[in-house]
Each structure stands twice: as structure tokens, then as C-alpha cells.
Design a protein around this motif. Sequence first.
Motif, PDB file in Angstrom:
ATOM      1  N   ILE A 112      -3.617  -4.719   2.902  1.00 25.22           N
ATOM      2  CA  ILE A 112      -3.092  -5.905   3.562  1.00 25.22           C
ATOM      3  C   ILE A 112      -1.586  -5.788   3.793  1.00 25.22           C
ATOM      4  O   ILE A 112      -1.046  -6.362   4.754  1.00 25.22           O
ATOM      5  CB  ILE A 112      -3.427  -7.163   2.721  1.00 25.22           C
ATOM      6  CG1 ILE A 112      -3.089  -8.437   3.504  1.00 25.22           C
ATOM      7  CG2 ILE A 112      -2.694  -7.127   1.389  1.00 25.22           C
ATOM      8  CD1 ILE A 112      -3.927  -8.667   4.719  1.00 25.22           C
ATOM      9  N   ALA A 113      -0.898  -5.047   2.927  1.00 28.67           N
ATOM     10  CA  ALA A 113       0.548  -4.857   3.104  1.00 28.67           C
ATOM     11  C   ALA A 113       0.857  -4.152   4.420  1.00 28.67           C
ATOM     12  O   ALA A 113       1.924  -4.363   5.013  1.00 28.67           O
ATOM     13  CB  ALA A 113       1.124  -4.054   1.941  1.00 28.67           C
ATOM     14  N   MET A 114      -0.063  -3.330   4.894  1.00 28.52           N
ATOM     15  CA  MET A 114       0.139  -2.622   6.149  1.00 28.52           C
ATOM     16  C   MET A 114      -0.271  -3.477   7.348  1.00 28.52           C
ATOM     17  O   MET A 114       0.473  -3.610   8.319  1.00 28.52           O
ATOM     18  CB  MET A 114      -0.636  -1.304   6.140  1.00 28.52           C
ATOM     19  CG  MET A 114      -0.146  -0.291   5.128  1.00 28.52           C
ATOM     20  SD  MET A 114      -1.242   1.130   4.934  1.00 28.52           S
ATOM     21  CE  MET A 114      -1.349   1.736   6.613  1.00 28.52           C
ATOM     22  N   THR A 115      -1.452  -4.061   7.289  1.00 26.22           N
ATOM     23  CA  THR A 115      -1.961  -4.802   8.451  1.00 26.22           C
ATOM     24  C   THR A 115      -1.155  -6.074   8.711  1.00 26.22           C
ATOM     25  O   THR A 115      -0.947  -6.450   9.871  1.00 26.22           O
ATOM     26  CB  THR A 115      -3.442  -5.144   8.250  1.00 26.22           C
ATOM     27  OG1 THR A 115      -3.599  -5.877   7.015  1.00 26.22           O
ATOM     28  CG2 THR A 115      -4.279  -3.882   8.158  1.00 26.22           C
ATOM     29  N   SER A 116      -0.685  -6.742   7.667  1.00 29.24           N
ATOM     30  CA  SER A 116       0.080  -7.972   7.875  1.00 29.24           C
ATOM     31  C   SER A 116       1.384  -7.694   8.610  1.00 29.24           C
ATOM     32  O   SER A 116       1.818  -8.474   9.468  1.00 29.24           O
ATOM     33  CB  SER A 116       0.358  -8.651   6.533  1.00 29.24           C
ATOM     34  OG  SER A 116       1.107  -7.794   5.686  1.00 29.24           O
ATOM     35  N   VAL A 117       2.019  -6.572   8.278  1.00 28.00           N
ATOM     36  CA  VAL A 117       3.274  -6.204   8.933  1.00 28.00           C
ATOM     37  C   VAL A 117       3.058  -5.978  10.428  1.00 28.00           C
ATOM     38  O   VAL A 117       3.902  -6.343  11.265  1.00 28.00           O
ATOM     39  CB  VAL A 117       3.863  -4.949   8.256  1.00 28.00           C
ATOM     40  CG1 VAL A 117       4.917  -4.312   9.131  1.00 28.00           C
ATOM     41  CG2 VAL A 117       4.439  -5.306   6.902  1.00 28.00           C
ATOM     42  N   LEU A 118       1.917  -5.401  10.780  1.00 22.30           N
ATOM     43  CA  LEU A 118       1.640  -5.143  12.191  1.00 22.30           C
ATOM     44  C   LEU A 118       1.617  -6.444  12.989  1.00 22.30           C
ATOM     45  O   LEU A 118       2.187  -6.531  14.090  1.00 22.30           O
ATOM     46  CB  LEU A 118       0.309  -4.406  12.345  1.00 22.30           C
ATOM     47  CG  LEU A 118       0.197  -3.043  11.653  1.00 22.30           C
ATOM     48  CD1 LEU A 118      -1.169  -2.418  11.940  1.00 22.30           C
ATOM     49  CD2 LEU A 118       1.303  -2.113  12.118  1.00 22.30           C
TER      50      LEU A 118
END
Length: 659
Positions: free
Chosen positions: A460-466
Motif C-alpha cells: 500500500i505504501a507504493m500504490t497510495s503514492v501513485l
Amino acid sequence: MTTTTLAVLVPLLPFLGSAAGLLLGRTAPGFVRPLAVLPTLAAAVLAVLVAARQGGGKAIDASTQLTPTGSVPIDLSLHIDGFAALTAVLVGVVATCVQIYSTGYLRADPRYPSYAALVSLFTSAMLVVVYSGDLMVLLVGWEVMGICSYFLVGHYWETPEARAASLKAFLVTKLGDVPFLIGLFALATDAGTFRITGVLGAVAHGGLDHPTLIALLLLAGVAGKSAQFPLHTWLPDAMAGPTPVSALIHAATMVAAGIYFTARLLPVFAASAAAMTVLAVMAAITMVGSALAALAQDDIKRVLAYSTIGQLGYMAGALAVGDRGAAVFHLVSHGAFKALLFLAAGAVIHAAGTNSLTAMSRMSGLARRVPDAYWTMTVALLALAAIPPFAGFFSKEAVLVAAEHTALGERDVAPAGAGWTVLVAGLLTALLTAAYALRLWLRTFRGRGAEAPDHGRQPIAMTSVLWVLAIPSLGFGLSVTYLDDWFDGHPLTPTLTTAVLGTGLAVAGAAVTYAVWRTLAARTPVTAPVPHVDHPDAEAGQVEAEALHLPHPAEDPADPGRVLLGPLHAPARDGFHLDAVYRTAFVRPVLAAASLVRFLDREVVDTYVRAAGNSAKGLGWLVRRAQTGNVQTYLSALLAGSVVLAIVAVALANAAAGA
């Protein structure tokens, strides 16, 4: 708390986070991630507050003198205008996104503590460049970024590619930094100060005695830092580093520094028509050449790297026609969607579980497996291609409008020839940009290559930033009518002529690319699946393509770039052999000179050294032979010597008497 205090804390907090991260990385690993994210996040929030208080109005200036130099003073000063305020917000937001993203992307990397600390230091150095009101203090941040890029690009130092890329990035940028430093000293000598306000005041009153020489020396450093022709070759190779580092370098630090510096001191460059013409030609070659190279790359990160070079060319083109508002507007807009592009590409790499599958010819089924990356990268590519109403359309149009005004003589800051050069190159690059953007999207998400192993949903740390970065990529350009006060009061709204031409060419480039892709896809069979290779972390595994026994992508028959470029495909894929030119013109002569020096040292210098040593050794041998330890021998030698001396004395006396 005063605005000045807030501004001081903006670069200070990431610096303190970096120092604490390095100190506690081994002894208290649980604090590493909070120390990476929280100081950078706090700096971003404070940068927003500083921007809100500055409000695009009068610049905020504060200074205190450092130790007296005895000549030109150096001040620890701040100079925050609308350009600085917005650029600092960009740096803080992108750096925070990169730090959050990295907690998931590099979760299993054993060197994450040092990586996170270097990213924080990188961020702090760029913020020093943005807020600094003194050129020498700015230079400190400028050089700290250079050493940070060396370590971060070489993060995977076990691989020869990373080691070579980090060294190349450092040396090529230093090649520009040497004349840049000389230019700074020459500028301070003519202006009598390192303060930016003082320098601009001297320019306004005609106080520069050598404007052309100074501007050209400074342009060398700008070309190296912001990857402009001919010093751009380091940037594509820098993709050997972790993908979040690429996002940070390409979007908000390093390459943005040269453009921002030129915007800060644009009157210095505008004082020389020759310098503005050189900048325009440099920008035009950079734009068109990098777009052609991007259309020939198979590695997704190299496509994005050449894309960055081309967009930096747009910014340099805006500066070459005397519109720093358009340049910084595109800098901020590009920072949002380029960070999104790289981080989405990182999600694709993470899904594949290996860094070797960044080749688009080997991708398949990714739209279904990484929907977050699919949708957000689509938004970012539309912004990159300057399709309205995405952010890239408005900022790129601002550049084209500025070039049009200069070309038609409506603005006399730069020669009309510079305006025509930037305008024609910008329109051609708009066509090529849409072509390679659509090619990347089709081959990444609609490709028919060998589908990589599925390693599950991304953290989620990656997808939320996107999704956070997708918001400015879509909507930032819509705020163009409210940004005039932040950019010298110049309107940045598109005009009908450039909007129709630019968008029309972009649509034409995309349409031709799509038609060629459909034709090639119908003729090309589906590639066999890739065998499963279990590497749970995207880049920590560092699986090489050769280990998967995959075909080389250079001859991929489904690549529309091969058809569109024709005979230019091979040279464009190799960056038009500029590295080979550098090897011939610089590397080989240096190596030959080093070989000659080594030969002279070994065969000439060492010969004399060895001869001196052998002489002393031989003399010692003779003396040692005389030391027998026998007292009778010593007395006999003493008696013989006395007899010889007596005979010589008598002979000399007789000779003197005879005379």
C-alpha cells in the motif's frame, strides 16, 4: 514562528533526519523508516506554509555574514520568491512520496538505512539550492547533490552496471562543474558580490564586463547537471540505481537544479545574445535528439530517462527565449508526472520480481496484474504527451507560446532566431513525445511478450503514492490562471495557434504509432511464457536477463519504433553513438597519456631511482668488504696509507721547490 525561521527549517529537517538515520541505522533499525519519512514530510508541510505566506508577492530576503573572506563576502542568506516557493513545495512533496514508496519497494534491502539517509541528504541539498540567496552557499548544495547521486546510483555496487553508471554520472557532471565554478568566481568578481540580489542589480546597471564568457561558463555546469546536450549521456545510464532514486533525480532534484539556477540568474544569460542563442541551439538538439532516442529504447526506464532529457530541453528552450515563468511552470508540472511515471514503472518491476524484465518486449498481462500502475501511468503518459486537460499540456504550451512571441519579435529578451529554433524543435518534439509515450503504454500494458511471474499485489505504501501524484499530473495545469503572480506576472495560458499545432502534432504522432503497432501485432506470434524465478523483492534479487535465457530485445519484430525510425533506429538506440565519440575524443587519449606516464615512470624515473639505489648498494658492498674485523689488517692499512701520504707530501714539496 516567522517565515524566515520556517524557511530555515525546510532544508534543516531532512539534513537532521539524514544524520540521525546514519547514526541509528545499525543500533536502532526500528527508527530508520520514521527518520526517513517524518522529517521529509515535515519539510514538505513547512514548504507549503512558506509558499502560502510568500503568496507570489515580494521576495523574502534574510542574511547573515559568514566568516569574512577578505575579498568578496559570502553570506548565509535566503531569497524566496514565487519560483523558489513553488519549487521547494515540489521538492518536498516528491521527496516525501519517494521515501514512503521506498519503505515498500526496498523493504528487504539490507542497505536501506544508508539509502534512506542519502535520499534525505539529497533532498536537503536541493532545498539549499532552491532557497539560497548566495551563490557560494548554493554551490554547496549543488556539489552535495553530486556526491549523493554517486552513492545512490551506485546503490547496487555489486553489479558492474551500477558501478560504471555512478562513476560516469559523477565524472560527466564534474566536467561541467569545473567551468561552472570558474564562471561563478568571474561573475562575483564583476558584480562584487555572491548575493543573487546583488548580482541581478549589477546586471541591471550594466555592471558585468564579460557577460558572454560568464554565461557560457555557467552553461557548461547547467548542461552537466540538467543533462543537456552534449553532457546528457550520464542520465540514461543512471537507471542502474533503484527506481525511486530515478524518480527523485528526474523529478525534483539534480537535473532540476540546472534549470532552476538558470531561471534564477536569467538576466545574466540574457545580457549576452550569443549565450541565449547557444542555449536555444542546445535545447533544440536536446529535445529532438532525446525524443528520437526514446522512441528506439526497449528498457522502460531508459525511455523515461530520455523523456526527462527532452522535457528538460523544453525548459531550457523557455529560458533561451527569456521566459523563466514558463520554464519553472513546466519544471513543476513535469516533476509531478515524471515522478509518477518512474514510480509506476517501479511497481511494474516489483510485480515482475526482477529488474531484468524492464524490457517492454518481455511484458504481458500487466494491465490486469498491476491496475494501480496501469491507470496512474496512463494519466502520467497523457500529461507527458501534452494532451489537454492534463498538466503537461498547459506547461508545454507555455513554452511554445513564449517561443512564438520571441520568434515574432513580440519579446526582445532573446534573438528572434532563438525563438524560431525553440518553436520548431518544440513542435517536432511534441509529435515524437506522443509517439514514444503511446509506444511505451502499448508495449508495457498491451504487449504480447513473455509474461513474468506474478509476485502478488504491491504494498500500500507504493500504490497510495501513485494516486497522490496522479492528482497534480491531472489537475495542476488547470490552476494556470491563478499562477501569474508566482511567475513574474506573465500570463501562462495557451494560445489558439500553438495549442492547435502542438495538440494536432501529438495526436498525429500517437495515431501513426497506434496504426503501426496494430499492423505489427497482427503479424507477430505471442512469445512463450517466461519460466518462474522466485525473487520476492523487485531489485534486491538482481536477476540478470541472461539467466532467463531470453532473446535480445533489439530485434523485436513487434516494435513500432523500428518502423517509425527506419535507418535511424540503430543509432538512436545507441544514443547516436555519443558515448563512442567521447571514448575516442577523451577516454582513449587520457588512457594513452596515462600509459605514457606509466612507461616514463617505470622506464625512466624508476631507472634513475634504481641506479641510485644500486650505486649506494655497491658502495656499501665495497665498504663492507673493507670491514674484516682483523686488527692487524686495520693497522697494516693504516701504515700503508701513512706511507702513501708521506710519499705524496714529499713529491709535492719537491715540485714546489723546483718551481
